[in-house]
Motif scaffolding. Structure first.
Motif, PDB file in Angstrom:
ATOM      1  N   THR A  28       0.848  -1.189   0.000  1.00 56.60           N
ATOM      2  CA  THR A  28       0.000   0.000   0.000  1.00 56.60           C
ATOM      3  C   THR A  28       0.883   1.237   0.000  1.00 56.60           C
ATOM      4  N   THR A  29       0.513   2.225  -0.827  1.00 56.34           N
ATOM      5  CA  THR A  29       1.291   3.463  -0.900  1.00 56.34           C
ATOM      6  C   THR A  29       0.539   4.601  -0.205  1.00 56.34           C
ATOM      7  N   THR A  30       1.292   5.635   0.144  1.00 47.78           N
ATOM      8  CA  THR A  30       0.649   6.809   0.737  1.00 47.78           C
ATOM      9  C   THR A  30      -0.279   7.481  -0.269  1.00 47.78           C
ATOM     10  N   ALA A  31       0.052   7.408  -1.556  1.00 47.05           N
ATOM     11  CA  ALA A  31      -0.820   7.981  -2.596  1.00 47.05           C
ATOM     12  C   ALA A  31      -2.173   7.264  -2.601  1.00 47.05           C
ATOM     13  N   GLU A  32      -2.155   5.949  -2.448  1.00 44.85           N
ATOM     14  CA  GLU A  32      -3.416   5.186  -2.408  1.00 44.85           C
ATOM     15  C   GLU A  32      -4.232   5.540  -1.166  1.00 44.85           C
ATOM     16  N   ALA A  34      -4.129   8.389   0.490  1.00 47.10           N
ATOM     17  CA  ALA A  34      -4.659   9.737   0.286  1.00 47.10           C
ATOM     18  C   ALA A  34      -5.866   9.718  -0.657  1.00 47.10           C
ATOM     19  N   ALA A  35      -5.745   8.980  -1.762  1.00 53.23           N
ATOM     20  CA  ALA A  35      -6.851   8.910  -2.725  1.00 53.23           C
ATOM     21  C   ALA A  35      -8.106   8.329  -2.079  1.00 53.23           C
ATOM     22  N   ASN A  40      -5.130  14.796  -1.318  1.00 49.04           N
ATOM     23  CA  ASN A  40      -3.940  14.511  -2.107  1.00 49.04           C
ATOM     24  C   ASN A  40      -2.813  14.020  -1.185  1.00 49.04           C
ATOM     25  N   GLU A  41      -1.771  13.525  -1.815  1.00 55.34           N
ATOM     26  CA  GLU A  41      -0.674  12.943  -1.037  1.00 55.34           C
ATOM     27  C   GLU A  41       0.030  13.997  -0.178  1.00 55.34           C
ATOM     28  N   ARG A  42       0.058  15.207  -0.658  1.00 59.92           N
ATOM     29  CA  ARG A  42       0.655  16.287   0.124  1.00 59.92           C
ATOM     30  C   ARG A  42      -0.080  16.477   1.450  1.00 59.92           C
ATOM     31  N   TYR A  44      -1.653  14.143   2.999  1.00 54.96           N
ATOM     32  CA  TYR A  44      -1.253  13.003   3.826  1.00 54.96           C
ATOM     33  C   TYR A  44      -0.007  13.367   4.638  1.00 54.96           C
ATOM     34  N   LYS A  51       4.216   6.217   6.150  1.00 53.56           N
ATOM     35  CA  LYS A  51       3.014   5.372   6.131  1.00 53.56           C
ATOM     36  C   LYS A  51       2.873   4.511   7.381  1.00 53.56           C
TER      37      LYS A  51
END
Length: 189
Positions: A28-32, A34-35, A40-42, A44, A51
């Motif tokens: 799992t990514t921080t982008a996922e 956040a989405a 947005n990831e920022r 997060y 993470k």
């Protein structure tokens, strides 16, 4: 949707918990996260430095709550009685957050990197409790031993509560500390 503040933070935690449960921590990514949380990831990274920390939020508040409880405990209590009061206060926080606490513990148990982080956090909390006991006049070595033993007992009770939710965490704490007292007195329960 709000992108900052307590609501966004809560959504990020919930999204992380869901995604870690579905795909595992490592995949799992921080982008996922956040989405899924609708930010947005920022955003997060405004709330969490990495993470892992999304699962460990609130440690400072927990530490402050427990050390304050140690400081405010009535005189004449043994170190374990003082710690039990602090752990009961922490237990109320965990019970309130059970929908987050239970899956969080399962994710940590399944992920070596998170177990390592949890051990570091526990060591920090144990050190803070030992320092709080020292401020109450408990000598250094016994304060550290009581804090480490007390923390292990608390962790044992929390796991028992996860395994047996029919009883409150407070009941599990009482049982675990009774077992600790019996062991230290040379008997078994």
């Amino acid at each position: 949707m709000p992108r900052s503040g307590a609501e966004a933070r809560r959504r990020l935690q919930q999204a992380a918990l869901e995604l870690y449960g579905e795909h595992g921590f490592d995949r799992t990514t921080t982008a996922e996260i956040a989405a899924r949380a609708g930010v947005n990831e920022r955003t997060y990274f405004r709330h969490f430095p990495d993470k892992r920390e999304v699962l460990f939020d609130g440690e400072a508040d927990l530490r402050d709550t427990m050390t304050q409880e140690v400081a405010e405990a009535p005189d004449g209590l043994t170190p374990f009685e003082v710690l039990l009061r602090a752990f009961r206060k922490a237990a109320r926080i965990l019970e309130t957050n059970r929908p987050f606490s239970e899956p969080r513990l399962a994710i940590i148990a399944a992920t070596p990197a998170l177990r390592e982080r949890e051990l570091a956090k526990h060591a920090s909390l144990s050190d803070a409790l030992a320092e709080a006991l020292r401020r109450r006049g408990v000598p250094g070595g016994p304060a550290a031993l009581a804090a480490q033993t007390g923390w292990a007992t608390f962790h044992h009770a929390a796991q028992a509560w996860i395994d047996d939710p029919a009883q409150s965490l407070d009941v599990h704490l009482s049982q675990a500390f009774d077992e600790l007292r019996a062991l230290s007195a040379g008997g078994e329960r």
